[in-house]
Design a protein around this motif. Structure first.
Motif, PDB file in Angstrom:
ATOM      1  N   ILE B  73      55.153   6.601  59.733  1.00 28.86           N
ATOM      2  CA  ILE B  73      54.397   7.735  59.177  1.00 28.86           C
ATOM      3  C   ILE B  73      53.069   7.242  58.612  1.00 28.86           C
ATOM      4  O   ILE B  73      52.047   7.920  58.704  1.00 28.86           O
ATOM      5  N   LYS B  74      53.095   6.028  58.088  1.00 33.93           N
ATOM      6  CA  LYS B  74      51.838   5.445  57.591  1.00 33.93           C
ATOM      7  C   LYS B  74      50.897   5.055  58.730  1.00 33.93           C
ATOM      8  O   LYS B  74      49.714   5.383  58.723  1.00 33.93           O
ATOM      9  N   ILE B 135      59.818  13.651  57.496  1.00 37.69           N
ATOM     10  CA  ILE B 135      58.364  13.805  57.431  1.00 37.69           C
ATOM     11  C   ILE B 135      57.990  14.720  56.267  1.00 37.69           C
ATOM     12  O   ILE B 135      56.955  14.550  55.634  1.00 37.69           O
ATOM     13  N   ARG B 153      50.988  13.273  59.028  1.00 36.35           N
ATOM     14  CA  ARG B 153      52.155  12.425  58.774  1.00 36.35           C
ATOM     15  C   ARG B 153      53.037  12.257  60.029  1.00 36.35           C
ATOM     16  O   ARG B 153      54.093  11.640  59.947  1.00 36.35           O
TER      17      ARG B 153
END
Ligand code: HEC
Ligand code: HEC
Ligand SMILES: [Ca+2]
Ligand SMILES: [Ca+2]
Ligand SMILES: [Ca+2]
Ligand SMILES: [Ca+2]
Ligand SMILES: [Ca+2]
Ligand SMILES: [Ca+2]
Ligand SMILES: [Co+2]
Ligand SMILES: [Co+2]
Lengths: 406, 232, 406, 232
Positions: B73-74, B135, B153
């Motif tokens: 997600i990063k 998420i 995200r």
């Protein structure tokens, strides 16, 4: 495996009983005309049907049936054997209730959004053209290694028909589309999935993309989108939206499910190639091919199909020694752009093991790659666009089997 | 126009009824909202039977959820996609654009009753899926406004490339003009020997039924017998 | 007659319910792949089947069924709709028991008379080519006056397929035939009639005559000669011996029943022309055509077929005023020798009576004749080789009817 | 030869079994004979049900016999073929070569049991037909020798011409090099007016069923309703 039968080159006694004694068909009255108002293949041809590959997909309404290329001739695929790929099953739509809408993503893209009935579409100036259609996932099971036994399963998501329809360009012009501002169109199906794909405007402007209702002289079959589908020559089948209900003119791609989650090609670096669409030059020998057995030593014809999403096939070479040496095959006419081309080569089988390959070159000069070359750039995990050179291994027994050579 | 009496203008109501696509820039996205908890209700009633309680089932289709990490997600890249020992590829591992899911669920799901969900239902069930994929949090409300934050995200949001030559249209970023393979039409002595890289495993030969029955009764070849003959 | 329906150019209220309310096919799950392993046309296409013409022949096993040209597109005839002409019914021959014999009328004509199994024939070097087949009696009912209502019955003994097979020349050479002494070959069927016809050796030597097993990608249909028929491009269908069992090499014609009692053309002087075989250049408009009704005024496409037994079609002209003025039509590609060619022409129907005609010219410069020209030399009593210009009359009502203009 | 292991020599017995054609020069004609009276027996047992006692029936096929005269036997031309008021064309009015009948009956008749007659049966039944056609007398015996005399009495023996351009092979006597029509591709003002020479008679419109049901439900046209609709 094992040889199934040997044809006789000599005959016992006075001769063959099929000649010496009256045949049933030579000594009786046959069936009347129009016994089958819509005719069927011989009952002796039951082996040649569309088949699923077990374990490929979980449910047959979101699956594939493969065309039996091992038994087909020439370039036209009989419509009853055209491969199937459905995502939400097939429908037999009432054509009197079917509509095609053309609209713009923004009002200024299309001056007059319109609705067409089938009556309307079939009145517009038609074109008829022969084109292949190949699923982007054809030969997809073979990316990493040999997985399936016959050409029906390795290459059977491939068919070729004479399509009749209206150039999409004609419809866009009829609606007053802004063909300068337009960069893409969205094609949408009328089935449960309402399948959508983005098509580049260039193919539309060239006149190639067609809103088709005819296939091999009659209407499209329900499994292939009756009464209307998009034909996008050279591009993978998923873009040929079936049961076509809508065309939208836009200026950026749509990232639909089947171009953002599927039909994307996983590369070794973990990135997916998106909007891959062209079916690059490819060929395959269909006879003899995997799962078959040669009946005898002696004369054979190696026969197969070649095609390219970038235009016409220019030549096909065939090797019987796994790619060390090649001979140029004969191309059957007509040789048409973005259409299957049948090739043949004479071959005297001496009874020794052989490795049969075909390698097509298209009019752009592109040469079909070997597995090693393809994997060197794309790895082994892409499901799509596997156009590598196919190898069939002929054993001393006459058995032909699917193998891979880098 | 050139084609007298062919076709007619579409009415605004007709365009509204059929122009349901939602693009990666969220053009076409309807106003509306849905919570994770409302989404869970819909999911359990209308989706779980096919996709599993946690979107993990592959009984009718590939798993929707799984294989992504907080780190993904990063970075915007799903790291597992680089691993050759990680064969599963879930929907969330691949999809870069959250619009794709909204668009697709609205047009096609539930599979056996497509287009039966309201726009708010779609927000809700998508919120639930995003929550299953870790998420968005449990108390999230997905709306036509917040979906833009979600996009930032998406675990594989930077996982797509158009750097290839297989698009037949105008250039995409990085698009290659030339195909990525370049074989040559060598005719003689092209390599010292032909080595087999792969063969059909013995156990796979019978996996496609009796091939003898998938080939014609006549011709230069027969099909190999790889299974029992069916009664004629 | 009478207009059947009018397509809407405007729409009531908010719009079309087929768009505003969910369609059954857009809101349900469809059928699985391979639901039909060998696929069928849509159930909505049941109108397009082969049909007999009542009163044409007394028994359906010695009769004709006509292809529904009024609903076909492009040039390929779907094999299920290929016209039928049987003299003693059709048979579904066991291909493992079928044999082809090649012999000489005299021993010196063929060094080694041979027997081939289907296995043998399918091993020999194949060719694939697209050709039309037209019965010599096509349009025969119209020699004297208008007799039948639709293009299915006026021109439906016409079909076109991609045929695959072995050039007969290859077989003759394989048997050591004396191709200098040979002047004719006899082709013989394996059905009850054992139909025989004489073929000129020139067509065999040119490589055109083919011993065919493939039709549109699959095997011939039983009604069309499964597993083997002769293909004699440009020549009337009766010479394309079905269920082919024997080829004899000879030096004079055979005067068989179907070249001595039938397929002979009665001239005004009471003599019959014998061995008439070539299908001369011909064309017909298939849409709009007899028995149809135009739905509306406005834009239409006139579409039809052209062909010539002497080679490729060079051009087709279309008249809407009964032959006073003509416009050149567009030919769809591919345009192949001795193959159907599809032509189209844009037409704005202003609602006034019209007389539609098409006139084909082939590569030899031969121009399809008017009825007056044909009758001037051949009278009105020949049953065969009627290649006159067809006229369809469009009434103010939109009704299209079969008429003749000299 | 070039095609190793393909095909095999035919045996003499095989050639004898299948090489049954009889040519106009009587090549291939088997030895044998049959009388008119024996022919009548065969005819009545095996042929008359379809072709009528005197070969006159057109219930399953055109009449075989009739329309020829003693004068025709002299001239070798069937005079009735010139008469436009004489629509019937029987087999004996047309056939020029008696070999054709021997060959055809042997290979194809009786229609429902082809190739069931012996060679002598074929002589006999052909003798009977020739007698019905008044070409041979009641006490005639047809043999492989007498058949040559019969040829000289065939009523239409000189009724064929090869003076046309529709044969694609080498020249026949009188064969024309050029087609017998020569239209020109005139484009404008090709004639003063277009006059109808023939139209479908009103009564014939319904003779081919309901044409509405022989045309597609969609497209630029519909079929005209010319008969009752069948139940859907
Ligand atoms: C009856 C079975 C069934 C039901 C119920 C069902 N699905 Fe699906 N779903 C499928 C199948 C099968 C596919 C794959 C369709 C295809 O091949 O395009 C799919 C695909 C999807 C996808 C796309 C996944 C991908 O990777 O392409 C999403 C997202 C999805 N479903 C969500 C839902 C939601 C949300 C619901 C309930 C509202 C639902 N599904 C109900 C069977 C079902
Ligand atoms: C069951 C019905 C039937 C029987 C029995 C039958 N025929 Fe025929 N015959 C036909 C039909 C139908 C045709 C036309 C076949 C065709 O279309 O090629 C025909 C054709 C012929 C012809 C060719 C006529 C022409 O003008 O082409 C001859 C001669 C003939 N029959 C003789 C005989 C003789 C002799 C027998 C008995 C030994 C016989 N037929 C028994 C139905 C029959
Ligand atoms: Ca839109
Ligand atoms: Ca209209
Ligand atoms: Ca990144
Ligand atoms: Ca002979
Ligand atoms: Ca052999
Ligand atoms: Ca004379
Ligand atoms: Co696909
Ligand atoms: Co015919």
């Amino acid at each position: 495996g094992g040889r199934a039968a040997i044809a006789a080159t000599t005959v016992a006694g006075d001769g063959d009983p099929n000649i010496l004694t009256p045949t049933p068909w030579g000594s009786s009255l046959g069936l009347p005309v129009a016994a089958n108002p819509y005719g069927q293949p011989s009952k002796h041809e039951r082996a040649l049907v569309r088949r699923q590959s077990p374990g490929l997909t979980q449910v047959p309404a979101a699956s594939v049936s493969f065309a039996p290329l091992q038994g087909l001739f020439g370039i036209i695929t009989p419509s009853g054997l055209h491969f199937e790929r459905h995502h939400q099953g097939w429908q037999d739509i009432d054509p009197t209730r079917h509509r095609l809408m053309v609209n713009g993503a923004r009002p200024d893209f299309v001056k007059t959004p319109k609705v067409y009935t089938m009556d309307d579409i079939m009145r517009l100036p038609p074109v008829s053209r022969m084109h292949f259609i190949e699923c982007g996932a054809n030969t997809g099971m073979e990316w990493g290694n040999v997985a399936v036994p016959t050409v029906q399963y390795t290459h059977g998501m491939l068919s070729c028909s004479e399509f009749t329809g209206v150039p999409l360009r004609t419809l866009l012009e009829d609606c007053g589309a802004d063909l300068k501002a337009a960069k893409f169109v969205l094609a949408e199906g009328g089935d449960g999935s309402s399948m959508t794909r983005t098509i580049p405007i260039e193919l539309v402007l060239s006149g190639e993309v067609m809103v088709a209702y005819g296939q091999n002289g009659e209407m499209l079959r329900p499994e292939n989108g009756y009464p209307l589908r998009l034909v996008v020559p050279g591009v993978q089948g998923v873009s040929w939206a079936k049961w076509l209900r809508r065309i939208e003119v836009g200026d950026r791609p749509y990232a639909t499910k089947d171009e953002a989650v599927h039909y994307i090609d996983l590369m070794p670096d973990g990135q997916h190639r998106q909007y891959t669409s062209i079916q690059e030059c490819k060929s395959v020998i269909t006879s003899p091919s995997g799962g078959q057995t040669l009946l005898d030593k002696g004369y054979f014809t190696i026969s197969g199909l070649a095609w390219s999403g970038r235009g016409a096939v220019k030549r096909v070479d065939v090797s019987t020694d796994g790619g060390m040496n090649w001979s140029q095959a004969t191309l059957q006419t007509p040789v048409l752009s973005k259409c299957l081309t049948r090739f043949t080569l004479a071959w005297n089988w001496d009874g020794r093991p052989a490795l049969l390959q075909s390698r097509a070159t298209d009019e752009t000069g592109f040469v079909q790659p070997a597995y090693g070359q393809l994997r060197a750039v794309r790895g082994t995990r892409s499901i799509y666009h596997n156009n590598a050179i196919q190898t069939w291994q002929v054993a001393e027994s006459g058995d032909v089997n699917n193998v891979q050579i880098l | 126009d050139g084609f007298a009496n062919v076709g007619r203008p579409a009415t605004p109501a007709e365009i509204k009824a059929w122009d349901i696509d939602v693009g990666p820039d969220f053009a076409g996205l309807p106003k509306g909202s849905g919570t994770v908890s409302r989404g869970m209700e819909i999911w359990e009633e209308k989706c779980a039977s096919c996709h599993g309680t946690f979107g993990e089932s592959n009984s009718v289709f590939n798993p929707l959820v799984g294989g992504t990490t907080a780190e993904d997600i990063k970075t915007g890249h799903v790291a597992a996609l680089k691993r050759t020992d990680f064969p599963a590829r879930t929907t969330f591992m691949k999809v870069a654009t959250v619009s794709t899911l909204y668009d697709y669920i609205r047009r096609a799901m539930p599979w056996n009753a497509p287009k039966s969900l309201s726009d708010d239902d779609v927000y809700a069930v998508l919120a639930y899926l995003l929550n299953l994929a870790e998420i968005v949090p449990d108390d999230y409300t997905l709306t036509d406004a917040t979906i833009r934050d979600v996009q930032k995200r998406m675990p594989n949001r930077d996982g797509m490339t158009t750097a290839h030559a297989l698009w037949p249209g105008p250039d995409f970023p990085g698009m290659a003009a030339k195909p990525d393979t370049a074989n040559a039409a060598c005719m003689t002595n092209c390599k010292p020997k032909a080595e087999l890289a792969s063969q059909l495993p013995e156990h796979a030969r019978g996996a496609h039924g009796n091939i003898a029955e998938q080939n014609r009764l006549i011709g230069p070849v027969r099909g190999q017998r790889t299974g029992p003959d069916t009664a004629a």
